[in-house]
Write a protein that holds these residues in place. Structure first.
Motif, PDB file in Angstrom:
ATOM      1  N   PRO A 267     115.630 -55.991 -24.629  1.00 50.00           N
ATOM      2  CA  PRO A 267     114.403 -56.428 -23.952  1.00 50.00           C
ATOM      3  C   PRO A 267     113.357 -56.971 -24.920  1.00 50.00           C
ATOM      4  O   PRO A 267     112.666 -57.943 -24.612  1.00 50.00           O
ATOM      5  CB  PRO A 267     113.909 -55.149 -23.262  1.00 50.00           C
ATOM      6  CG  PRO A 267     115.104 -54.270 -23.159  1.00 50.00           C
ATOM      7  CD  PRO A 267     115.930 -54.576 -24.363  1.00 50.00           C
ATOM      8  N   ASN A 301     105.617 -52.320 -20.978  1.00 44.24           N
ATOM      9  CA  ASN A 301     106.817 -52.761 -20.259  1.00 44.24           C
ATOM     10  C   ASN A 301     108.079 -52.587 -21.096  1.00 44.24           C
ATOM     11  O   ASN A 301     109.134 -52.192 -20.584  1.00 44.24           O
ATOM     12  CB  ASN A 301     106.665 -54.221 -19.828  1.00 44.24           C
ATOM     13  CG  ASN A 301     105.587 -54.394 -18.774  1.00 44.24           C
ATOM     14  OD1 ASN A 301     105.309 -53.477 -18.006  1.00 44.24           O
ATOM     15  ND2 ASN A 301     104.961 -55.558 -18.737  1.00 44.24           N
ATOM     16  N   ILE A 305     111.466 -50.200 -20.229  1.00 45.58           N
ATOM     17  CA  ILE A 305     112.822 -50.753 -20.183  1.00 45.58           C
ATOM     18  C   ILE A 305     113.682 -50.200 -21.312  1.00 45.58           C
ATOM     19  O   ILE A 305     114.806 -49.740 -21.096  1.00 45.58           O
ATOM     20  CB  ILE A 305     112.778 -52.288 -20.241  1.00 45.58           C
ATOM     21  CG1 ILE A 305     111.979 -52.844 -19.059  1.00 45.58           C
ATOM     22  CG2 ILE A 305     114.197 -52.869 -20.213  1.00 45.58           C
ATOM     23  CD1 ILE A 305     111.679 -54.318 -19.159  1.00 45.58           C
ATOM     24  N   VAL A 474     106.132 -53.673 -13.700  1.00 40.08           N
ATOM     25  CA  VAL A 474     107.403 -53.067 -13.308  1.00 40.08           C
ATOM     26  C   VAL A 474     107.362 -52.651 -11.841  1.00 40.08           C
ATOM     27  O   VAL A 474     108.325 -52.868 -11.086  1.00 40.08           O
ATOM     28  CB  VAL A 474     107.731 -51.862 -14.212  1.00 40.08           C
ATOM     29  CG1 VAL A 474     108.972 -51.138 -13.704  1.00 40.08           C
ATOM     30  CG2 VAL A 474     107.938 -52.318 -15.654  1.00 40.08           C
TER      31      VAL A 474
END
Length: 485
Positions: A267, A301, A305, A474
């Motif tokens: 990510p 974020n 992830i 999210v």
């Protein structure tokens, strides 16, 4: 974060596709189709190529992004882009000449423990040049805010090419020597495809005119070689040093473990492609509020992830090792400790993008040089004692110190931090789930265990993140998925 979210999502998909193909190659095809010695040689060759790649690129891929938005006229911009295209040749030509003249001495030095290494120096150098110019052409597209195709080429293309080569080797269409040459062809072809795409986005206009801030550009390019080299060295020098101290087949075991842990960084890699040009833009425009917002949102974020991927890897790793040849099982500790280092990388969000595009990059280089020296010392000390586990410990300690220094430095200079209250909540959630699930497994076949355990962890993690609304981005994405159903 519209452009960030859109392109990051597309980049995330292509990056995970690349890692899926890479996982098949690394965990199954390489281990079955190549001997441990040649698998180790491939890992060593590619690691060495990545280590010297920043030198071959002359820092252009970072320089292009940092200075692109500072040019306001067409002539000055075209002059700058022309310089960016030809600057790497100032390094590439002398390195090629030195390699030609000193091939035997270089080969003897690198192959003290493993004589096979000296047979593939030219392979390594050509791949390094292809990697360098690929990054230059990718940066060319990035400054136009076009990252999706380049990320696909960066993450997927060479892995598909490698898979094809492995199958042709297995079916005796090619031999080992042709396979090694094939790797060189794959990376070179990837560079050419990226060049054609970059030039289709913005065709180069070759202009040899004076550039007003040429001194600043060259100084930055020269210094960023060190910065990029530091980042690469922290990732790959361990494999290069392993080739000097221990039998090369053990690099194959280490390579598998590192690849598994590297999935956590996917990510971050996907988001980084768009964070770099955006951070450069905000810094050039002195928009520090936007920079702070980008810093916090990207870190939050990425933590959500990457934390989820960290859980899937760490909580399933014992079962995963039952699926690959037994001799690779020695890499379990490597996976655990490098996974922790990769998670720390991810939770810093756009930290690297801020530093590399700010006026403070020189100080970061100073920190980096010290830490590389420490890492090399730690590898020299720990590899003879603990083998691949020693290399993993050295890498973890170096990355931990380097990231902590960068975190402190950004705060000192910009008075911004990547963390919020929700960052702490995510950390607590990850810690609790590791404690609950690490020592517990279903009493079934490893594949069934991995599947059932992953579903259970995913459900618990998703419900907590969604219900407690750790991240607006999210939660919004999950709302869209739920509403579509």
């Amino acid at each position: 974060m519209g452009v960030v979210a859109t392109q990051s999502l597309k980049n995330l998909i292509s990056t995970y596709l690349g890692f899926l193909i890479g996982a098949i190659n690394t965990l199954f095809l390489y281990t079955e189709f190549l001997s441990d010695v040649y698998y180790g040689m491939v890992g060593y060759m590619l690691s060495l190529a990545y280590v010297i790649m920043p030198l071959m690129a002359f820092g252009v891929h970072n320089t292009l992004i940092k200075f692109y938005t500072s040019f306001k006229t067409r002539v000055s911009l075209n002059s700058f882009l022309t310089l960016m295209l030809f600057l790497p040749l100032l390094i590439i030509f002398p390195v090629v000449l030195i390699t030609q003249l000193c091939y035997y001495n270089i080969g003897e030095f690198l192959s003290t423990e493993n004589p096979i290494i000296k047979n593939y120096l030219w392979h390594t150098l050509i791949i390094a040049i292809a990697l360098a110019y690929f990054e230059v052409f990718f940066a060319w597209a990035k400054v136009q805010m076009q990252t999706v195709f380049g990320n696909f080429m960066k993450e997927v293309f060479h892995r598909v090419g490698t898979m094809i080569l492995l199958f042709t080797l297995y079916f005796d269409v090619i031999n080992l020597g042709q396979f090694m040459i094939g790797l060189v062809v794959v990376y070179s072809l990837r560079m050419l495809v990226m060049m054609f795409y970059a030039f289709s986005v913005k065709f180069p206009v070759i202009v040899f005119r004076g550039i007003v801030n040429i001194r600043s550009i060259l100084n930055y390019s020269g210094l960023i070689i060190i910065a990029a080299s530091i980042a690469t060295i922290l990732l790959d020098i361990d494999k290069v040093m392993l080739g000097y101290y221990i039998p090369i087949q053990e690099i194959a075991y280490y390579n598998v473990a590192i690849f598994i842990a590297a999935v956590i960084a996917v990510p971050q890699r996907a988001m980084h492609q768009i964070l770099m040009p955006l951070s450069a833009k905000y810094l050039n425009e002195n928009d520090f509020d936007a920079l702070d917002d980008l810093y916090k949102k990207s870190a939050l974020n990425l933590f959500i992830i990457a934390g989820f991927i960290f859980l899937l890897i760490v909580l399933n790793i014992k079962e995963l090792y039952f699926l690959i040849p037994e001799e690779f099982n020695g890499g379990l500790f490597v996976v655990l400790i490098i996974s922790a280092a990769k998670l720390y990388d991810a939770i810093l969000g756009s930290n690297n993008a801020i530093l590399f595009n700010s006026d403070y990059y020189r100080m970061v280089l100073f920190f980096g040089v010290i830490l590389v020296a420490i890492m090399i010392f730690l590898n020299i000390l720990l590899i003879p004692l603990f083998g691949i586990n020693g290399a993993a410990m050295a890498t973890f300690l170096a990355i931990f110190m380097y990231n902590t220094l960068k975190l402190f430095f950004v705060y000192k200079k910009f008075k911004i931090l990547p963390f919020t209250k929700n960052s702490l909540k995510i950390g607590v959630l990850v810690f609790i789930l590791v404690g609950l699930f690490y020592f517990w497994d279903f009493p079934y076949h490893p594949i069934i265990n991995i599947g059932l355990k992953s579903i259970l962890i995913s459900m618990v993690y998703a419900i907590v993140v969604y219900k407690l609304k750790f991240s607006e981005d999210v939660s919004s994405l999950m709302d869209k998925i739920i509403n579509r159903k």
